[in-house]
Design a protein around this motif. Structure first.
Motif, PDB file in Angstrom:
ATOM      1  N   THR A 105       0.805  -1.219   0.000  1.00 22.57           N
ATOM      2  CA  THR A 105       0.000   0.000   0.000  1.00 22.57           C
ATOM      3  C   THR A 105       0.844   1.278   0.000  1.00 22.57           C
ATOM      4  O   THR A 105       0.298   2.378  -0.132  1.00 22.57           O
ATOM      5  N   GLY A 106       2.153   1.130   0.181  1.00 22.08           N
ATOM      6  CA  GLY A 106       3.010   2.304   0.222  1.00 22.08           C
ATOM      7  C   GLY A 106       3.010   3.027   1.548  1.00 22.08           C
ATOM      8  O   GLY A 106       3.508   4.153   1.653  1.00 22.08           O
ATOM      9  N   ALA A 107       2.469   2.402   2.570  1.00 21.05           N
ATOM     10  CA  ALA A 107       2.542   2.976   3.916  1.00 21.05           C
ATOM     11  C   ALA A 107       3.948   2.786   4.479  1.00 21.05           C
ATOM     12  O   ALA A 107       4.784   2.093   3.891  1.00 21.05           O
ATOM     13  N   ARG A 108       4.203   3.388   5.634  1.00 24.06           N
ATOM     14  CA  ARG A 108       5.519   3.264   6.278  1.00 24.06           C
ATOM     15  C   ARG A 108       5.393   2.350   7.485  1.00 24.06           C
ATOM     16  O   ARG A 108       4.399   2.399   8.219  1.00 24.06           O
ATOM     17  N   PHE A 109       6.410   1.503   7.699  1.00 22.35           N
ATOM     18  CA  PHE A 109       6.435   0.667   8.882  1.00 22.35           C
ATOM     19  C   PHE A 109       7.158   1.396  10.001  1.00 22.35           C
ATOM     20  O   PHE A 109       8.265   1.900   9.831  1.00 22.35           O
ATOM     21  N   ALA A 110       6.522   1.468  11.177  1.00 23.61           N
ATOM     22  CA  ALA A 110       7.104   2.121  12.349  1.00 23.61           C
ATOM     23  C   ALA A 110       7.410   1.051  13.388  1.00 23.61           C
ATOM     24  O   ALA A 110       6.501   0.521  14.022  1.00 23.61           O
ATOM     25  N   PRO A 111       8.678   0.696  13.577  1.00 23.46           N
ATOM     26  CA  PRO A 111       9.022  -0.431  14.461  1.00 23.46           C
ATOM     27  C   PRO A 111       9.048  -0.117  15.945  1.00 23.46           C
ATOM     28  O   PRO A 111       9.343  -0.996  16.757  1.00 23.46           O
ATOM     29  N   PHE A 112       8.723   1.114  16.345  1.00 24.68           N
ATOM     30  CA  PHE A 112       8.683   1.500  17.754  1.00 24.68           C
ATOM     31  C   PHE A 112       9.992   1.143  18.470  1.00 24.68           C
ATOM     32  O   PHE A 112      10.014   0.349  19.412  1.00 24.68           O
ATOM     33  N   THR A 113      11.060   1.741  18.045  1.00 30.11           N
ATOM     34  CA  THR A 113      12.361   1.449  18.654  1.00 30.11           C
ATOM     35  C   THR A 113      12.791   2.506  19.666  1.00 30.11           C
ATOM     36  O   THR A 113      13.616   2.236  20.537  1.00 30.11           O
ATOM     37  N   GLU A 114      12.264   3.721  19.562  1.00 29.13           N
ATOM     38  CA  GLU A 114      12.663   4.806  20.458  1.00 29.13           C
ATOM     39  C   GLU A 114      11.512   5.211  21.357  1.00 29.13           C
ATOM     40  O   GLU A 114      10.359   5.265  20.929  1.00 29.13           O
ATOM     41  N   SER A 115      11.833   5.518  22.617  1.00 28.51           N
ATOM     42  CA  SER A 115      10.834   5.950  23.590  1.00 28.51           C
ATOM     43  C   SER A 115      11.071   7.385  24.009  1.00 28.51           C
ATOM     44  O   SER A 115      12.183   7.913  23.878  1.00 28.51           O
ATOM     45  N   GLN A 116      10.022   7.996  24.532  1.00 26.61           N
ATOM     46  CA  GLN A 116      10.137   9.344  25.075  1.00 26.61           C
ATOM     47  C   GLN A 116       9.306   9.421  26.353  1.00 26.61           C
ATOM     48  O   GLN A 116       8.148   8.999  26.371  1.00 26.61           O
ATOM     49  N   PRO A 117       9.874   9.943  27.430  1.00 23.90           N
ATOM     50  CA  PRO A 117       9.092  10.082  28.672  1.00 23.90           C
ATOM     51  C   PRO A 117       7.962  11.092  28.494  1.00 23.90           C
ATOM     52  O   PRO A 117       8.132  12.131  27.851  1.00 23.90           O
ATOM     53  N   ASP A 121      -0.086  14.394  34.274  1.00 27.67           N
ATOM     54  CA  ASP A 121      -0.540  15.222  35.392  1.00 27.67           C
ATOM     55  C   ASP A 121      -1.782  14.602  36.031  1.00 27.67           C
ATOM     56  O   ASP A 121      -2.749  14.264  35.346  1.00 27.67           O
ATOM     57  N   GLY A 122      -1.752  14.467  37.353  1.00 25.84           N
ATOM     58  CA  GLY A 122      -2.922  14.018  38.081  1.00 25.84           C
ATOM     59  C   GLY A 122      -3.133  12.521  38.114  1.00 25.84           C
ATOM     60  O   GLY A 122      -4.070  12.042  38.739  1.00 25.84           O
ATOM     61  N   GLY A 123      -2.275  11.751  37.437  1.00 33.23           N
ATOM     62  CA  GLY A 123      -2.440  10.310  37.404  1.00 33.23           C
ATOM     63  C   GLY A 123      -1.638   9.616  38.496  1.00 33.23           C
ATOM     64  O   GLY A 123      -0.800  10.222  39.169  1.00 33.23           O
ATOM     65  N   THR A 124      -1.892   8.332  38.654  1.00 35.01           N
ATOM     66  CA  THR A 124      -1.109   7.533  39.601  1.00 35.01           C
ATOM     67  C   THR A 124       0.304   7.339  39.074  1.00 35.01           C
ATOM     68  O   THR A 124       1.277   7.354  39.830  1.00 35.01           O
ATOM     69  N   PHE A 125       0.424   7.135  37.764  1.00 31.94           N
ATOM     70  CA  PHE A 125       1.721   6.958  37.117  1.00 31.94           C
ATOM     71  C   PHE A 125       2.159   8.320  36.576  1.00 31.94           C
ATOM     72  O   PHE A 125       1.655   8.783  35.551  1.00 31.94           O
ATOM     73  N   HIS A 126       3.076   8.966  37.272  1.00 29.32           N
ATOM     74  CA  HIS A 126       3.436  10.345  36.950  1.00 29.32           C
ATOM     75  C   HIS A 126       4.241  10.456  35.661  1.00 29.32           C
ATOM     76  O   HIS A 126       4.244  11.511  35.024  1.00 29.32           O
ATOM     77  N   GLN A 127       4.910   9.378  35.276  1.00 29.32           N
ATOM     78  CA  GLN A 127       5.672   9.408  34.030  1.00 29.32           C
ATOM     79  C   GLN A 127       5.587   8.063  33.336  1.00 29.32           C
ATOM     80  O   GLN A 127       5.757   7.020  33.965  1.00 29.32           O
ATOM     81  N   LEU A 128       5.268   8.105  32.062  1.00 32.29           N
ATOM     82  CA  LEU A 128       5.222   6.906  31.231  1.00 32.29           C
ATOM     83  C   LEU A 128       6.136   7.108  30.032  1.00 32.29           C
ATOM     84  O   LEU A 128       6.301   8.234  29.555  1.00 32.29           O
ATOM     85  N   MET A 168      11.434  -4.035  26.262  1.00 31.41           N
ATOM     86  CA  MET A 168      11.597  -4.548  27.615  1.00 31.41           C
ATOM     87  C   MET A 168      11.095  -3.588  28.694  1.00 31.41           C
ATOM     88  O   MET A 168      11.137  -3.912  29.873  1.00 31.41           O
ATOM     89  N   ARG A 169      10.589  -2.418  28.283  1.00 29.39           N
ATOM     90  CA  ARG A 169       9.952  -1.542  29.269  1.00 29.39           C
ATOM     91  C   ARG A 169       8.618  -2.139  29.739  1.00 29.39           C
ATOM     92  O   ARG A 169       8.144  -1.812  30.813  1.00 29.39           O
ATOM     93  N   LYS A 170       8.025  -3.003  28.923  1.00 34.61           N
ATOM     94  CA  LYS A 170       6.776  -3.651  29.334  1.00 34.61           C
ATOM     95  C   LYS A 170       6.978  -4.532  30.567  1.00 34.61           C
ATOM     96  O   LYS A 170       6.219  -4.421  31.537  1.00 34.61           O
ATOM     97  N   GLU A 190      -4.518   4.707  32.267  1.00 41.16           N
ATOM     98  CA  GLU A 190      -3.819   5.989  32.196  1.00 41.16           C
ATOM     99  C   GLU A 190      -2.955   6.073  30.933  1.00 41.16           C
ATOM    100  O   GLU A 190      -2.830   7.153  30.330  1.00 41.16           O
ATOM    101  N   LEU A 191      -2.383   4.947  30.529  1.00 45.12           N
ATOM    102  CA  LEU A 191      -1.625   4.917  29.278  1.00 45.12           C
ATOM    103  C   LEU A 191      -2.544   5.201  28.091  1.00 45.12           C
ATOM    104  O   LEU A 191      -2.200   5.982  27.193  1.00 45.12           O
ATOM    105  N   ALA A 192      -3.718   4.576  28.080  1.00 46.38           N
ATOM    106  CA  ALA A 192      -4.675   4.812  26.989  1.00 46.38           C
ATOM    107  C   ALA A 192      -5.089   6.274  26.935  1.00 46.38           C
ATOM    108  O   ALA A 192      -5.260   6.850  25.847  1.00 46.38           O
ATOM    109  N   GLU A 193      -5.228   6.902  28.101  1.00 45.67           N
ATOM    110  CA  GLU A 193      -5.587   8.319  28.136  1.00 45.67           C
ATOM    111  C   GLU A 193      -4.454   9.198  27.616  1.00 45.67           C
ATOM    112  O   GLU A 193      -4.703  10.239  26.996  1.00 45.67           O
TER     113      GLU A 193
END
Length: 376
Positions: A105-117, A121-128, A168-170, A190-193
């Motif tokens: 289809t000519g789309a791009r594959f994104a392998p999710f190799t890099e993360s960003q903190p 705000d206001g959640g139980t998990f302050h940083q994801l 491996m962050r999972k 909270e991640l979904a939000e």
């Protein structure tokens, strides 16, 4: 009221999918409501592991193809990505047929190799930590497969977004939650939000029942679901297969924490009638915990009796070591055979989820079995 649309779809024939998707999205305003010309669109399918589409482990490639084409026709610049539980992203995408669709289809594959903190705000998990490809997108379209889940009860719209966490962050998040399923479900919500997909489209044409999400049995359901809110979509998905909020941890915690759209009467249903699409004999995953609400000291003393634990099927195990490598608390070791230290095991069932041969079963404690039989 939040709208969730349903559409009957009996099989994965491309022409049938195209027509069904257009009908599915019409009550939501069509794809053009979500995708405008020049916008970067990321599709997030379920790419748990590299198994063929007939196993119902991953989002079917023809669903991915049809959504790519719709988004491209609306002028979107489309990428497709996920972080699999096991294996290199390109290998998993190739084995389940999605990489071929991306290339065609000519789309791009994104392998999710890099993360960003990301600060919440206001959640139980302050940083994801979330995949950079997710954060760089203008529009996220969530494409889950409807499946049972050994730990959470059901994996659909909310749980599929756990793939926004890279590699491996999972296991680290599993370890942080420990055996507390309520805590883990709250993290998923909270991640979904934070990810906040504009649209969720569920592949429930063929779902998975039994020991999901990786070793269950394919089951024909014959439906697509779509909506803006992942919690709302999951509420309808649970109703579709006859499960209740008390059986699905993300649904239960969403309801108990006062989140919206956890009751069917709060939703506007559109498209085909839910009653005509229900899957009457859907087989849930085995219950894995009957200790919710008990004092901590009782849960600790009765852990083995009140919970389920993973058990190795020595006849099916090929000693590949994947379960050992991916065990969050490092409760497993491989010598002549795979051994599990029950004292360290947190009952996350990552081993069962990722076993390529389905060689890890779930054994219920005696009190849990009695609870299941009594219907409580």
């Amino acid at each position: 009221m939040n709208t969730v649309s349903l559409q009957a779809l009996a099989d994965y024939r491309p022409t049938a999918i195209d027509a069904a998707l257009r009908q599915l999205l019409a009550p939501l305003g069509g794809i053009e409501t979500f995708v405008q010309p020049g916008r970067k669109v990321l599709l997030k399918p379920n790419l748990l592991s590299g198994k063929s589409p007939d196993k119902a482990v991953t989002t079917h490639p023809e669903i991915v193809r049809a959504v790519i084409r719709l988004a491209q026709a609306a002028g979107g610049i489309v990428s497709v990505g996920d972080s699999p539980g096991l294996g290199r992203p390109e290998q998993v995408a190739r084995k389940c047929g999605i990489l071929q669709v991306i290339e065609e289809t000519g789309a791009r594959f994104a392998p999710f190799t890099e993360s960003q903190p990301v600060t919440a705000d206001g959640g139980t998990f302050h940083q994801l930590e979330i995949a950079r490809d997710i954060l760089d997108a203008d529009v996220i379209i969530n494409l889950p497969k409807l499946k049972t889940h050994q730990m959470m009860g059901l994996t659909c719209a909310v749980k599929n977004l756990f793939g926004a966490v890279v590699g491996m962050r999972k296991p680290r998040l599993h370890l942080q939650a420990g055996a507390d399923k309520e805590f883990f479900a709250l993290m998923l919500l909270e991640l979904a939000e934070q990810v906040s997909p504009a649209l969720t489209i569920v592949d429930a044409v063929v779902g998975m029942e039994g020991d999901g999400p990786g070793s269950g049995d394919p089951v024909p359901i014959g439906a697509l679901l779509a909506g803006r809110d992942p919690v709302a979509v999951d509420t309808v998905a649970g109703e579709l297969v006859g499960m209740s909020a008390d059986q699905v941890w993300t649904w239960k915690v969403a309801r108990d924490s006062g989140r919206w759209h956890t009751r069917i009467e709060e939703l506007q249903l559109a498209g085909d009638a839910l009653e005509t699409l229900r899957c009457p004999a859907f087989r849930p995953a085995k219950s894995t915990d009957a200790g919710f609400g008990l004092p901590a000291f009782l849960r600790t003393r009765l852990k083995r009796a009140l919970s389920a634990r993973p058990v190795i099927d020595a006849t099916a195990c090929i000693r590949c070591g994947h379960c050992v490598d991916h065990c969050p608390p490092q409760a497993m070791q491989l010598d002549q055979r795979v051994e599990i230290d029950d004292r360290l095991c947190i009952r996350c069932f990552c081993c069962q989820e990722l076993c390529p041969k389905g060689a890890i079963d779930t054994r219920q404690g005696w009190l849990l079995k009695l609870t299941d039989r009594s219907g409580h």
